[in-house]
Each structure stands twice: as C-alpha cells, then as structure tokens.
Design a protein around this motif. Structure first.
Motif, PDB file in Angstrom:
ATOM      1  N   ASP A   7      45.577  26.332  41.346  1.00  0.00           N
ATOM      2  CA  ASP A   7      45.862  27.309  40.296  1.00  0.00           C
ATOM      3  C   ASP A   7      46.780  26.716  39.231  1.00  0.00           C
TER       4      ASP A   7
ATOM      5  N   PHE B 198      42.961  31.475  37.441  1.00  0.00           N
ATOM      6  CA  PHE B 198      43.589  31.758  38.719  1.00  0.00           C
ATOM      7  C   PHE B 198      42.522  32.057  39.759  1.00  0.00           C
TER       8      PHE B 198
ATOM      9  N   GLN C 218      42.286  32.797  43.899  1.00  0.00           N
ATOM     10  CA  GLN C 218      42.988  32.981  45.163  1.00  0.00           C
ATOM     11  C   GLN C 218      42.017  33.148  46.320  1.00  0.00           C
TER      12      GLN C 218
END
Length: 327
Positions: free
Chosen positions: A271, A304, A306
C-alpha cells in the motif's frame, strides 16, 4: 571499495528492494547475519506453492509444500511417492493420485494427501479463471493454513516471516503476470555469488553490532518503521529507548561517512502510505548534519489494497492520519 560500504536496515524485509536493484545493475552484495530474500524459507514456500499451480510437473515444489503446514505426509510417504514416480515415469502429483487409487497410502496420511491435492486442483482452477498472482498467493496462504500457522506462533521469528511475505506481495505487484514473476525469481536465485570478494554489505542494525565500515547508509528512518510501531505498542517507553539505542548502534558503525534517509511516501507492504521522518532524525544535532531535502509532489491517488489482512499488520502514523481524513 564495496567491502567498506554497508546498508543497515531496521527490519530484514527491507533488504529486498536493495537486492533487486543490485542484481539489476550488477553490484555484488552479501547479507550479513541473514539470508538473501528469495532464499528465506517462507519465501521459498510461497514460490513453491505458486510453481505447483503454474507447472504440472514441478516435483521439487510439490515435495516442498506437500506437508506444509503439517498434514501427516511424512518422509516415508514422500519416499514412497518418489520411488513410484521413478518406476512409472510419472510426476509426484500423478504418482500420489495413483497410490491413492490403489489404496497404498496409510489412512491418516491419506486424509492429508487428499486434502492438499484437492487444494492444488482448486488453485489451478482459480488461476485459469483469471486470478492474478497477488490474489492467487493470498488465497493459497489462507486456504492452505499457512498464514494461520505463522500468526498462531507469536514470536519475533514469525513476525519477520510475516513481514517478508508482505514484502513478497509488494514485489509481485510490480509484475504483469505470474509467468513473468516466476521467471524473475528464477533469474534472481540462479546468480550464485561467492561470499568472498568486493561486495556491498546488507544487514539489520541488530546484526551490525561490533562491526564498522567507512560508509554507512541508514534507509527507512520513518515513524512506524523506525522506531518500529510494534515495539512502541508492546513496550511503551522502554521500547522507545531500545529503538533509540539501536539508532545509536547504527550511527556509530560509520567511520567516515553516514547517510540517513527517509521517504515522504512509501509503497509499504502493498500500500502507498504517508510517512513522517523518524523522531531520531530530529534528535541529531544540526551542527553535525548536512540536510538534503527535495520537494516531493503530492500524490493525489493511492491504490490502497487490503486483500491480505494479517493481524500483525503495522500502520505508520501517516497511514492513520490518512484514514482519519477519509472518515
């Protein structure tokens, strides 16, 4: 001379980018007190999982991961499969299926062997259906029980392994597909460098104790990375003092020239994150420092991701600030 140059990092996963760059431009290097990135056990495990999905007859990869995590497929069974493979000119996977069909595998082992074969079949389908290399590895780590195995062992060694795997995922995002990534790994691991000769030295600050070099580079001096966020969270003020002593160790390894650097934005463990300079940078007296601060353009878009959610994930203060702005 290269032997008089050392790069000291806070965490062992940080060596990966230096290793990649040195291999690309032909600078010889050695890792002191550790192992080269793609030769670390957890990285070799991940690569083996990917190879067995990508290639049908990669016996070395199958032998490495068939009992990782442990599923009652021991050395005796692997030897049995290997001998059957040689006699019948079959791959280890093909031999495993044949032995299961002929009911020649012990009941307890049969369960474990069947489970990994089914998982490999499933991962091959995932790959054929368009899973990219990053998503594929994340699925494999989850479904094989590998990430759970590491997370259940709460010690420094396994924390380092988790960080190395996160760094591997960062590296994988730089490639268009699994084929090109595996080709890169093959090239990186085929270069056999002797320990002797002129080489740049790579090591952690912990491993540098007692050593001195003419020129020292200390990269990654950013809050959350150094001082390490986990050390601050677990030990508080005493953890901070330990990190400060480590900073002193790093600084005093230099006999002639010391270079300390930090990034304002870092692609960290998959990230983009905002970073701020380590508090230790400000603690160095101005009269002994030549500062070289370049203007950094603001990055408007961040990717980003995750997808992989390890409980030990570490977020820098910059990351936390960014999340607050989003809310």
């Amino acid at each position: 001379k290269f032997n008089n140059i050392a790069i000291l990092v806070r965490a062992i996963f940080q060596t990966r980018e230096f290793e990649e760059r040195f291999l690309k431009i032909g600078i010889p290097y050695r890792i002191i007190g550790g192992i080269k990135f793609y030769e670390r056990a957890e990285i070799k495990d991940c690569i083996a999982f990917l190879r067995i999905v990508f290639q049908n007859r990669d016996d070395l990869a199958f032998e490495r991961i068939v009992n990782v995590p442990k599923r009652s497929v021991g050395d005796t069974t692997i030897k049995q499969i290997s001998e059957f493979s040689k006699i019948n000119n079959l791959s280890l996977i093909e031999s495993s299926y044949k032995l299961l069909e002929e009911n020649k595998i012990k009941p307890k082992t049969k369960v474990g062997l069947t489970s990994i074969l089914k998982l490999i079949e499933k991962w091959k389908r995932d790959y054929q259906e368009g899973f990219g290399q990053v998503k594929l590895l994340q699925v494999i780590l989850d479904e094989s029980g590998y990430s759970e195995m590491l997370k259940n062992k709460k010690d420094l060694e396994n924390e380092n392994r988790l960080e190395n795997i996160k760094e591997l995922i960062t590296a994988m995002k730089e490639f268009d597909n699994l084929d090109s990534f595996l080709e890169h790994v093959s090239l990186a691991t085929s270069i056999d460098q002797n320990w002797e000769g002129q080489k740049v030295n790579l090591m952690t600050m912990h491993a540098s104790k007692g050593l001195e070099f003419d020129v020292i580079f200390l990269p990654g001096w950013e809050e959350g990375l150094f001082p390490h966020q986990k050390s601050l969270e677990e030990k508080g003020e005493s953890g901070l003092e330990e990190e400060r002593r480590l900073a002193y160790v790093g600084i005093t390894r230099a006999k002639k020239v010391l270079n300390i650097s930090f990034a304002m934005n870092r692609f960290y463990q998959g990230d983009w994150i905002d970073s701020i300079a380590s508090r230790f940078v400000d603690e160095i007296p101005d009269n002994v420092v030549d500062k070289n601060v370049e203007n950094v353009k603001e990055i408007e878009e961040f990717d980003f991701n995750q997808d992989i959610d390890f409980e030990t994930e570490i977020k820098s203060p910059g990351w936390i600030r960014y999340q607050k702005r989003l809310k």
